[in-house]
Design a protein around this motif. Sequence first.
Motif, PDB file in Angstrom:
ATOM      1  N   GLU A  43       0.830  -1.200   0.000  1.00  0.00           N
ATOM      2  CA  GLU A  43       0.000   0.000   0.000  1.00  0.00           C
ATOM      3  C   GLU A  43       0.866   1.252   0.000  1.00  0.00           C
ATOM      4  N   GLU A  44       1.911   1.245   0.812  1.00  0.00           N
ATOM      5  CA  GLU A  44       2.808   2.401   0.864  1.00  0.00           C
ATOM      6  C   GLU A  44       3.482   2.628  -0.482  1.00  0.00           C
ATOM      7  N   VAL A  45       3.934   1.560  -1.116  1.00  0.00           N
ATOM      8  CA  VAL A  45       4.605   1.670  -2.407  1.00  0.00           C
ATOM      9  C   VAL A  45       3.630   2.193  -3.454  1.00  0.00           C
ATOM     10  N   SER A  46       2.393   1.678  -3.477  1.00  0.00           N
ATOM     11  CA  SER A  46       1.434   2.134  -4.476  1.00  0.00           C
ATOM     12  C   SER A  46       1.046   3.592  -4.245  1.00  0.00           C
ATOM     13  N   GLU A  47       0.953   4.028  -2.985  1.00  0.00           N
ATOM     14  CA  GLU A  47       0.675   5.434  -2.696  1.00  0.00           C
ATOM     15  C   GLU A  47       1.806   6.317  -3.188  1.00  0.00           C
ATOM     16  N   GLU A  48       3.050   5.889  -2.947  1.00  0.00           N
ATOM     17  CA  GLU A  48       4.201   6.668  -3.399  1.00  0.00           C
ATOM     18  C   GLU A  48       4.216   6.762  -4.923  1.00  0.00           C
ATOM     19  N   LYS A  49       3.896   5.652  -5.591  1.00  0.00           N
ATOM     20  CA  LYS A  49       3.881   5.659  -7.052  1.00  0.00           C
ATOM     21  C   LYS A  49       2.790   6.575  -7.573  1.00  0.00           C
ATOM     22  N   SER A  50       1.600   6.538  -6.960  1.00  0.00           N
ATOM     23  CA  SER A  50       0.505   7.369  -7.463  1.00  0.00           C
ATOM     24  C   SER A  50       0.799   8.845  -7.233  1.00  0.00           C
ATOM     25  N   ILE A  51       1.374   9.185  -6.099  1.00  0.00           N
ATOM     26  CA  ILE A  51       1.721  10.584  -5.835  1.00  0.00           C
ATOM     27  C   ILE A  51       2.829  11.024  -6.785  1.00  0.00           C
ATOM     28  N   GLY A  52       3.820  10.169  -6.977  1.00  0.00           N
ATOM     29  CA  GLY A  52       4.908  10.498  -7.911  1.00  0.00           C
ATOM     30  C   GLY A  52       4.395  10.649  -9.324  1.00  0.00           C
ATOM     31  N   GLY A  53       3.454   9.800  -9.704  1.00  0.00           N
ATOM     32  CA  GLY A  53       2.866   9.894 -11.041  1.00  0.00           C
ATOM     33  C   GLY A  53       2.101  11.189 -11.240  1.00  0.00           C
ATOM     34  N   MET A  54       1.365  11.591 -10.207  1.00  0.00           N
ATOM     35  CA  MET A  54       0.626  12.852 -10.304  1.00  0.00           C
ATOM     36  C   MET A  54       1.578  14.036 -10.406  1.00  0.00           C
ATOM     37  N   LEU A  55       2.650  14.001  -9.615  1.00  0.00           N
ATOM     38  CA  LEU A  55       3.604  15.106  -9.660  1.00  0.00           C
ATOM     39  C   LEU A  55       4.294  15.201 -11.015  1.00  0.00           C
ATOM     40  N   SER A  56       4.666  14.064 -11.567  1.00  0.00           N
ATOM     41  CA  SER A  56       5.322  14.108 -12.877  1.00  0.00           C
ATOM     42  C   SER A  56       4.340  14.558 -13.956  1.00  0.00           C
ATOM     43  N   ALA A  57       3.064  14.181 -13.827  1.00  0.00           N
ATOM     44  CA  ALA A  57       2.064  14.639 -14.788  1.00  0.00           C
ATOM     45  C   ALA A  57       1.869  16.144 -14.684  1.00  0.00           C
ATOM     46  N   LEU A  58       1.892  16.665 -13.462  1.00  0.00           N
ATOM     47  CA  LEU A  58       1.762  18.116 -13.287  1.00  0.00           C
ATOM     48  C   LEU A  58       2.955  18.855 -13.889  1.00  0.00           C
ATOM     49  N   LYS A  59       4.144  18.273 -13.752  1.00  0.00           N
ATOM     50  CA  LYS A  59       5.343  18.907 -14.300  1.00  0.00           C
ATOM     51  C   LYS A  59       5.283  18.964 -15.825  1.00  0.00           C
ATOM     52  N   GLN A  60       4.710  17.938 -16.433  1.00  0.00           N
ATOM     53  CA  GLN A  60       4.668  17.852 -17.882  1.00  0.00           C
ATOM     54  C   GLN A  60       3.488  18.623 -18.491  1.00  0.00           C
ATOM     55  N   MET A  61       2.590  19.085 -17.645  1.00  0.00           N
ATOM     56  CA  MET A  61       1.384  19.742 -18.122  1.00  0.00           C
ATOM     57  C   MET A  61       1.687  21.136 -18.663  1.00  0.00           C
ATOM     58  N   ASN A  62       1.093  21.445 -19.810  1.00  0.00           N
ATOM     59  CA  ASN A  62       1.203  22.778 -20.387  1.00  0.00           C
ATOM     60  C   ASN A  62      -0.061  23.528 -19.977  1.00  0.00           C
ATOM     61  N   PHE A  63       0.088  24.477 -19.071  1.00  0.00           N
ATOM     62  CA  PHE A  63      -1.083  25.136 -18.507  1.00  0.00           C
ATOM     63  C   PHE A  63      -1.789  26.051 -19.501  1.00  0.00           C
ATOM     64  N   GLU A  64      -1.082  26.511 -20.519  1.00  0.00           N
ATOM     65  CA  GLU A  64      -1.736  27.310 -21.561  1.00  0.00           C
ATOM     66  C   GLU A  64      -2.726  26.437 -22.330  1.00  0.00           C
ATOM     67  N   GLU A  65      -2.316  25.208 -22.626  1.00  0.00           N
ATOM     68  CA  GLU A  65      -3.215  24.285 -23.323  1.00  0.00           C
ATOM     69  C   GLU A  65      -4.408  23.918 -22.448  1.00  0.00           C
ATOM     70  N   VAL A  66      -4.165  23.766 -21.166  1.00  0.00           N
ATOM     71  CA  VAL A  66      -5.252  23.471 -20.236  1.00  0.00           C
ATOM     72  C   VAL A  66      -6.245  24.626 -20.229  1.00  0.00           C
ATOM     73  N   GLN A  67      -5.735  25.854 -20.191  1.00  0.00           N
ATOM     74  CA  GLN A  67      -6.593  27.040 -20.198  1.00  0.00           C
ATOM     75  C   GLN A  67      -7.419  27.095 -21.486  1.00  0.00           C
ATOM     76  N   LYS A  68      -6.786  26.803 -22.633  1.00  0.00           N
ATOM     77  CA  LYS A  68      -7.511  26.793 -23.908  1.00  0.00           C
ATOM     78  C   LYS A  68      -8.609  25.732 -23.892  1.00  0.00           C
ATOM     79  N   GLY A  69      -8.288  24.579 -23.345  1.00  0.00           N
ATOM     80  CA  GLY A  69      -9.285  23.514 -23.265  1.00  0.00           C
ATOM     81  C   GLY A  69     -10.471  23.908 -22.399  1.00  0.00           C
ATOM     82  N   ILE A  70     -10.190  24.579 -21.296  1.00  0.00           N
ATOM     83  CA  ILE A  70     -11.269  25.036 -20.414  1.00  0.00           C
ATOM     84  C   ILE A  70     -12.133  26.066 -21.135  1.00  0.00           C
ATOM     85  N   GLU A  71     -11.494  26.972 -21.871  1.00  0.00           N
ATOM     86  CA  GLU A  71     -12.252  27.984 -22.607  1.00  0.00           C
ATOM     87  C   GLU A  71     -13.121  27.348 -23.687  1.00  0.00           C
ATOM     88  N   GLN A  72     -12.592  26.335 -24.390  1.00  0.00           N
ATOM     89  CA  GLN A  72     -13.381  25.645 -25.405  1.00  0.00           C
ATOM     90  C   GLN A  72     -14.566  24.925 -24.773  1.00  0.00           C
TER      91      GLN A  72
END
Length: 129
Positions: free
Chosen positions: A63-92
């Motif tokens: 459970e601890e390992v899977s929690e660490e992986k899920s948190i790490g996965g979310m953080l890496s996804a946030l790092k790779q996210m282009n917030f301008e594209e997210v904003q455009k998607g929200i506007e659309q």
Amino acid sequence: MPEAKEKGTQKVQEFKTFVKAHPHVLKKVKRKEKTLQELFEEWMLFGEDDASWYEEEMDEDLEEVSEEKSIGGMLSALKQMNFEEVQKGIEQFSGAVYSIQEVLSQFRSKPKPQSPYSQSHSPFPFRHD
């Protein structure tokens, strides 16, 4: 008879040492699944090398390992996210919702305007002086 008591005390001390080394065992007592006496009896019957003592510990580790992986996965996804594209998607998306609301408002039945005659209590459209 003193030897039996001494041997019992020694076993209790060994069980205490075992519990200190494996604190996850006491979680069953805390969750009121088992009593301390029941755990002691199982320890006496099966011994401390029985796999049942370690299953819960391994589950907790997984459970601890899977929690660490899920948190790490979310953080890496946030790092790779282009917030301008997210904003455009929200506007659309917002524009699409607005368009749907406009279409739905055209299909809604509009209330019929009431005639001035229906507002007065008199059937005659003129006033009394």
